[in-house]
Design an enzyme around this catalytic site. Structure first.
Site, PDB file in Angstrom:
ATOM      1  N   LYS A  89      -6.584 -15.323  -7.499  1.00 28.61           N
ATOM      2  CA  LYS A  89      -6.641 -14.630  -6.213  1.00 28.61           C
ATOM      3  C   LYS A  89      -7.692 -15.342  -5.380  1.00 28.61           C
ATOM      4  O   LYS A  89      -8.585 -16.009  -5.922  1.00 28.61           O
ATOM      5  CB  LYS A  89      -7.064 -13.163  -6.423  1.00 28.61           C
ATOM      6  N   GLY A 193       2.808   7.316   2.315  1.00 26.40           N
ATOM      7  CA  GLY A 193       2.752   5.983   2.926  1.00 26.40           C
ATOM      8  C   GLY A 193       4.140   5.405   3.057  1.00 26.40           C
ATOM      9  O   GLY A 193       4.753   5.001   2.057  1.00 26.40           O
ATOM     10  N   VAL A 194       4.656   5.441   4.278  1.00 23.70           N
ATOM     11  CA  VAL A 194       6.011   4.892   4.470  1.00 23.70           C
ATOM     12  C   VAL A 194       5.951   3.681   5.402  1.00 23.70           C
ATOM     13  O   VAL A 194       6.555   3.639   6.466  1.00 23.70           O
ATOM     14  CB  VAL A 194       7.024   5.955   4.972  1.00 23.70           C
ATOM     15  N   LYS A 196       5.998  -0.704   4.898  1.00 24.78           N
ATOM     16  CA  LYS A 196       7.077  -1.624   4.493  1.00 24.78           C
ATOM     17  C   LYS A 196       7.705  -1.196   3.158  1.00 24.78           C
ATOM     18  O   LYS A 196       8.921  -1.148   3.015  1.00 24.78           O
ATOM     19  CB  LYS A 196       6.526  -3.050   4.401  1.00 24.78           C
TER      20      LYS A 196
END
Ligand SMILES: NC(=O)c1ccc[n+]([C@@H]2O[C@H](COP(=O)([O-])OP(=O)(O)OC[C@H]3O[C@@H](n4cnc5c(N)ncnc54)[C@H](O)[C@@H]3O)[C@@H](O)[C@H]2O)c1
Length: 374
Positions: A89, A193-194, A196
């Site tokens: 990362k 949480g809507v 993507k």
């Protein structure tokens, strides 16, 4: 591509005894103002793969902690997704709204290229497909150490399509474990949480015959769901969602959604399972045990949300949506296997998932040392 060598401070070369990371690179480019850290946790299964987070950390120490934690998580996620990739990362320490520029992204790209493929980067919080197109311009001709690029550049584009699909597969495994059938038909699922991922998951669940109830803090996200999926119910906040008679809770917003208090609310709401796309759902170690003790089935986040990394890994071989989708479908089998091991060994699914990942890494490392003399 320029031939200017970036300045690399490789503070750790070889396994770091404290964190177990193979290599951590501190990057600085004075001309562009770039400050970044690339952490390679493991290359045991193949080149380290993981996104670049562009975030205004308050200190280098905070950024370092985050990148060490996130890169180790990618080792486990990639191992369980069946990818031939280790975990890595990167973090860019700056405010993307204020400091993102072509010159900075290209300076960053030269650091990625300096690792000659030991680390392959992609999008994360604060970075988008267009940014990866710029970073990729610093790879030497014929080499591709950047993925998650735009379709115009040969990339696969938005990874939330397969992320939501993978979460749905994990939820099917939850349903099978709890109710004997791998279907959410007739069950009520609450999505927090809507954006993507959550909005696409809403569609998959409705198609499967589930009742869906959603919440979001952004009015635009709710409007989008009302328009695209008018059958879904909408509630004001997560607290209301948890008491809306749901069978499955699906956190698809930010990390830390599962706390001691949430667990208590899940118990009183008689919620049977948690399966969502958000990263790092467990607010602190021990919440997975609380859930397990309460009889709530938790599908580990890094397992069920691996559809996105499956997609970007596929892109490295010339993207095939069908091939990547077939791999993401296996999230169903992997989640089932985790639940079975958790049951057999009397541990939480989170512990079982870690054990399966560690076993795969240890096996591959053992075979490599046997046959390659590594
Ligand atoms: N996009 C991917 O491919 C992918 C892959 C793996 C993991 N994830 C993880 O899944 C999660 C969602 O990703 P996304 O791409 O859909 O992001 P997104 O930004 O498109 O959507 C997140 C949504 O959550 C909402 N939200 C924020 N705080 C909230 C709160 N307190 N209550 C209710 N809603 C809230 C936001 O308004 C937004 O609509 C993130 O944790 C992300 O790290 C995403």
């Amino acid at each position: 591509m320029t031939d200017q060598s970036p300045l690399v401070f490789s503070r750790i070369n070889g396994p770091d005894q404290q964190s177990g990371h193979e290599q951590v690179v501190f990057c600085q480019d004075r001309a562009s103002g770039l400050r970044a850290i690339i952490a390679i946790h493991s290359t045991a299964l193949g080149p380290a793969l993981g996104g670049t987070r562009f975030y205004p950390y308050t200190s280098e120490h905070e950024a370092l902690e985050d990148v060490l934690h996130l890169s180790a998580g990618m080792t486990y996620k990639n191992a369980l997704a069946g990818l031939d990739h280790g975990g890595g990362k990167a973090v860019i320490i700056a405010d993307p709204e204020l400091h993102k520029s072509e010159v900075l992204l290209r300076a960053y790209g030269r650091f990625v290229a300096s690792l000659h493929g030991r680390y392959i980067t992609a999008c994360d919080v604060g970075t988008y497909v267009e940014d990866m197109d710029v970073v990729a311009r610093e790879c030497p001709p014929g080499r591709n150490w950047v993925t998650g690029r735009s379709p115009a550049e040969g990339g696969a584009g938005d990874s939330s399509v397969l992320t939501s699909y993978g979460v749905f597969q994990g939820m099917r495994a939850c349903a099978e474990r709890l109710w004997g059938e791998p279907s959410l038909a007739g069950r009520r699922v609450g999505i927090a949480g809507v954006g993507k991922v959550g909005s696409k998951l809403t569609g998959l669940l409705l198609d499967d015959g589930a009742d869906v109830v959603v919440t979001d803090v952004a009015e635009a996200a709710i409007e989008h769901v009302r328009r695209t999926h008018p059958q879904a119910d909408v509630v004001d906040d997560v607290e209301t969602l948890l008491t809306a008679g749901i069978d499955v809770y699906s956190p698809c917003a930010l990390g830390g959604a599962l706390t001691d208090d949430t667990t208590a609310a899940l118990v009183s709401g008689n919620v049977r399972a948690v399966c969502g796309g958000a990263n790092n759902q467990l607010e602190h170690p021990g919440v997975e045990k609380l859930l397990d003790d309460a009889g709530i089935l938790y599908a580990p986040d890094y397992v069920v949300n691996s559809g996105g990394v499956i997609q970007v890994a596929d892109e490295l071989h010339g993207f095939s949506f069908e091939r990547a989708k077939a791999k993401a479908t296996k999230i169903y089998d992997t989640t089932r296997k985790i639940f079975a091991l958790a049951h057999d060994e009397g541990v939480s699914p989170a512990t079982a998932a870690d054990r399966i990942a560690e076993h795969r890494i240890a096996e591959v490392s053992r075979l490599q040392s046997l046959y390659l003399g590594k």
